[in-house]
Design an enzyme around this catalytic site. Structure first.
Site, PDB file in Angstrom:
ATOM      1  N   ALA A   1      29.218   1.039 -27.900  1.00 12.16           N
ATOM      2  CA  ALA A   1      28.316   1.625 -28.901  1.00 12.16           C
ATOM      3  C   ALA A   1      29.077   2.432 -29.948  1.00 12.16           C
ATOM      4  O   ALA A   1      28.585   2.667 -31.044  1.00 12.16           O
ATOM      5  CB  ALA A   1      27.289   2.517 -28.206  1.00 12.16           C
TER       6      ALA A   1
ATOM      7  N   ASP B   1      -0.025 -10.954 -18.181  1.00 10.78           N
ATOM      8  CA  ASP B   1       1.320 -10.474 -18.497  1.00 10.78           C
ATOM      9  C   ASP B   1       2.132 -11.578 -19.195  1.00 10.78           C
ATOM     10  O   ASP B   1       2.802 -11.315 -20.200  1.00 10.78           O
ATOM     11  CB  ASP B   1       2.019 -10.029 -17.206  1.00 10.78           C
TER      12      ASP B   1
ATOM     13  N   VAL C   1      10.142  -8.945 -22.770  1.00 13.70           N
ATOM     14  CA  VAL C   1       9.974 -10.377 -22.480  1.00 13.70           C
ATOM     15  C   VAL C   1      11.115 -10.856 -21.589  1.00 13.70           C
ATOM     16  O   VAL C   1      12.292 -10.730 -21.957  1.00 13.70           O
ATOM     17  CB  VAL C   1       9.934 -11.216 -23.779  1.00 13.70           C
TER      18      VAL C   1
ATOM     19  N   ILE D   1      16.795 -11.143 -19.418  1.00 17.54           N
ATOM     20  CA  ILE D   1      17.291 -12.234 -20.279  1.00 17.54           C
ATOM     21  C   ILE D   1      17.214 -11.787 -21.743  1.00 17.54           C
ATOM     22  O   ILE D   1      16.151 -11.367 -22.197  1.00 17.54           O
ATOM     23  CB  ILE D   1      16.434 -13.513 -20.114  1.00 17.54           C
TER      24      ILE D   1
ATOM     25  N   LYS E   1       5.250  -4.770 -22.814  1.00 14.62           N
ATOM     26  CA  LYS E   1       4.745  -5.956 -23.530  1.00 14.62           C
ATOM     27  C   LYS E   1       3.253  -5.875 -23.795  1.00 14.62           C
ATOM     28  O   LYS E   1       2.763  -6.382 -24.805  1.00 14.62           O
ATOM     29  CB  LYS E   1       5.084  -7.237 -22.778  1.00 14.62           C
TER      30      LYS E   1
ATOM     31  N   THR F   1      10.084   2.395 -11.634  1.00 15.54           N
ATOM     32  CA  THR F   1      11.045   1.323 -11.300  1.00 15.54           C
ATOM     33  C   THR F   1      12.085   1.147 -12.416  1.00 15.54           C
ATOM     34  O   THR F   1      13.296   1.251 -12.187  1.00 15.54           O
ATOM     35  CB  THR F   1      10.280  -0.009 -11.082  1.00 15.54           C
ATOM     36  N   VAL F   2      11.626   0.864 -13.624  1.00 16.78           N
ATOM     37  CA  VAL F   2      12.563   0.548 -14.721  1.00 16.78           C
ATOM     38  C   VAL F   2      13.272   1.807 -15.224  1.00 16.78           C
ATOM     39  O   VAL F   2      14.472   1.784 -15.530  1.00 16.78           O
ATOM     40  CB  VAL F   2      11.825  -0.174 -15.880  1.00 16.78           C
TER      41      VAL F   2
ATOM     42  N   GLU G   1       3.142  -5.751 -11.980  1.00 16.35           N
ATOM     43  CA  GLU G   1       2.627  -4.702 -12.863  1.00 16.35           C
ATOM     44  C   GLU G   1       1.835  -3.688 -12.047  1.00 16.35           C
ATOM     45  O   GLU G   1       1.413  -3.983 -10.907  1.00 16.35           O
ATOM     46  CB  GLU G   1       1.705  -5.311 -13.922  1.00 16.35           C
TER      47      GLU G   1
ATOM     48  N   LYS H   1       3.724 -11.717 -23.157  1.00 14.57           N
ATOM     49  CA  LYS H   1       5.102 -12.083 -23.529  1.00 14.57           C
ATOM     50  C   LYS H   1       5.103 -13.297 -24.459  1.00 14.57           C
ATOM     51  O   LYS H   1       5.883 -13.338 -25.427  1.00 14.57           O
ATOM     52  CB  LYS H   1       5.905 -12.373 -22.261  1.00 14.57           C
TER      53      LYS H   1
END
Ligand code: NDP
Ligand code: HSE
Length: 450
Positions: free
Chosen positions: A47, A215, A146, A150, A119, A27-28, A204, A219
């Site tokens: 950058a 989870d 975390v 955000i 995490k 997913t990520v 997860e 965090k």
């Protein structure tokens, strides 16, 4: 003005993109690859240098090839990435603390910077990993670990650096907030809401980590370390999830002007640090009480700034990718800086960390929601209030329901002012022993967050 040689070095670096190896394109990982591809020009301008994923490792090589459109090398063995001499930064997006830990340690030993959203890994093994990175002069960046998208790590570590942080309270698990919102607003049952959260990519790999509060505790542990300059100590966190929550309590809380959220809380007290995750009543009028769905929000109280609130998507492919890529850019900018002049991993200089004790839950002070099912008889209320008074617990509000037609039993709900958990434990044991009280007393903690 910088000497000519420094210019030459910088120009050379400006031209050469930094090379990144990605471990795990789920997913990520897929979100990270896509956002980096889509916004590559904007990111390069920020950058000062291109950032290129040149190698991807995933067990599912076929799927990884499809996701990367032949734009980089794909391998099944992640060791090939962490050992590759051309890779400058390794992104670990596999998850867990088995192979992920081995690979991160190896990447560090090979002199590579690491970005991770993991995490669980940091909450359990962060002290060892940060020490290894410090010794090797490389960075570990973990903004995505975390509250997803955000930038709370950056806010705590840099934006609020002038403050003595007093407490943090956050909705830091998207899956459980999504489940609670769906149950409350749409009347959907727990299992259906959990399945939806899994389908949407919030949960997860093992969703018990979400629903049992683990989870969120990972965090909260990381935030406590950064806020107070203490080592990561997941094993000392108090953890309670949402699986025991009943719809009745969500409804009674609403009637009393509160909403129940799974909160991660860490607070500095004169006796030590509170570190806890549990369902919590919050006044409905607070902004944070109105954070719904998979959204996250973190409230931070600093002595100089007062309360600050950070809100955004706490899970999902692209929101999390946003944080992963922010770390890539940070590392790209700082890669050539002298290690002593980089921002410390846990905000405080490693030799300035303090081992302030984490308080056991019995020493924590908070308000309480108590629900008891009682016989509808004269004197029951007097018995209960006497027990609370004996334990120096003062009542803030009370709700007594009429028994349903033909019923001889009913619910009494009490909200207490702040008191120590051990007083409430003792009072609950005495209340449960009353012959007029049926079954267990339901206890949910309450925070005014004012
Ligand atoms: P996924 O399960 O979707 O992705 C993990 C990927 O890693 C899968 O493609 C998996 O392959 C692959 N993988 C597993 N073992 C290996 C290995 N030994 N070598 C190479 N690849 C491997 O997880 P997520 O993307 O959801 O999460 C990744 C990390 O990000 C976790 O630490 C998670 O806690 C964290 N995170 C997730 C968020 C989210 O919203 N999902 C938000 C914030 C953080 P296969 O599928 O074939 O097993
Ligand atoms: N499972 C996590 C959540 C992912 O639901 O918040 C983001 O860390």
């Amino acid at each position: 003005m910088a000497p000519a040689s420094a210019h030459a070095f910088r120009n050379d670096k400006m031209m050469k993109p930094i090379k990144v190896g990605l471990l795990g394109i789920g997913t990520v990982g897929a979100g990270t690859f896509e956002v980096l591809r889509r916004n590559q020009e904007e990111i390069r301008r920020r950058a000062g240098r291109g950032i290129e994923i040149v190698m991807v490792a995933d067990l599912n090589v076929e799927r990884a090839r499809e996701l990367t459109h032949g734009q980089c090398e794909v391998v099944a063995d992640a060791n090939l990435v962490v050992d590759h001499p051309d890779i400058d930064i390794v992104i670990e997006l596999i998850g867990g603390y088995g192979i992920a830990k081995t690979l991160v340690m190896k990447a560090i030993a090979n002199g590579k910077h690491v970005v991770t959203a993991n995490k669980a890994l940091l909450a359990l093994h962060g002290n060892e990993l940060f020490k290894a990175a410090q010794d090797r002069g490389v960075m570990i960046a973990f903004e995505a670990a975390v509250a997803g998208g955000i930038p709370i790590i950056k806010a705590l570590r840099e934006g609020l650096t002038a403050n003595r942080i007093q407490w943090i309270a956050g909705i830091i698990n998207g899956t459980t907030n999504f489940i609670l919102s769906e149950m409350r607003d749409k009347g959907i049952d727990f299992d259906t809401a959990l399945k939806d959260a899994q389908r949407l990519g919030y949960a997860e790999a093992d969703p018990t980590f979400d629903i049992e509060g683990i989870d969120a505790a990972h965090k909260a542990t990381i935030m406590a370390a950064i806020a107070f300059g203490i080592p990561v100590q997941f094993e000392r966190a108090y953890v309670e999830g949402i699986t025991q929550l009943q719809a009745t309590d969500l409804r009674y809380a609403e009637q009393l002007g509160y909403r129940i959220k799974l909160l991660g809380i860490t607070r500095r007290t004169p006796k030590g640090i509170e570190l806890r995750v549990h369902p919590t009543l919050i006044p409905s009028s607070r902004l944070i009480a109105n954070v719904e769905g998979a959204m996250n929000a973190v409230l931070v109280q600093g002595d100089a700034v007062g309360a600050t609130l950070y809100y955004g998507k706490g899970a999902g492919a692209e929101p999390t990718a946003s944080a992963v890529i922010a770390d890539l850019v940070d590392i790209t900018r700082l890669a050539t800086a002298d290690p002593e002049h980089r921002v410390p991993h846990l905000a405080f200089q490693p030799d300035a960390m303090i081992d302030t004790p984490i308080l056991p839950m019995s020493e924590v002070t908070t308000g309480y929601y108590l629900r008891m099912h009682v016989a509808d008889k004269l004197g029951v209320l007097a018995d209960v209030t006497r027990i609370l008074a004996d334990s120096t617990i003062s009542i803030d509000a009370m709700l007594q329901k009429e028994p349903a037609e033909g019923e001889q039993q009913t619910d009494i709900i009490m909200l207490t002012h702040q008191t120590q958990e051990k007083n409430v434990d003792a009072a609950i044991a005495r209340i449960e022993a009353l012959p007029t009280v049926v079954g267990k007393v339901t206890r949910i903690r309450l925070e005014e967050l004012s």
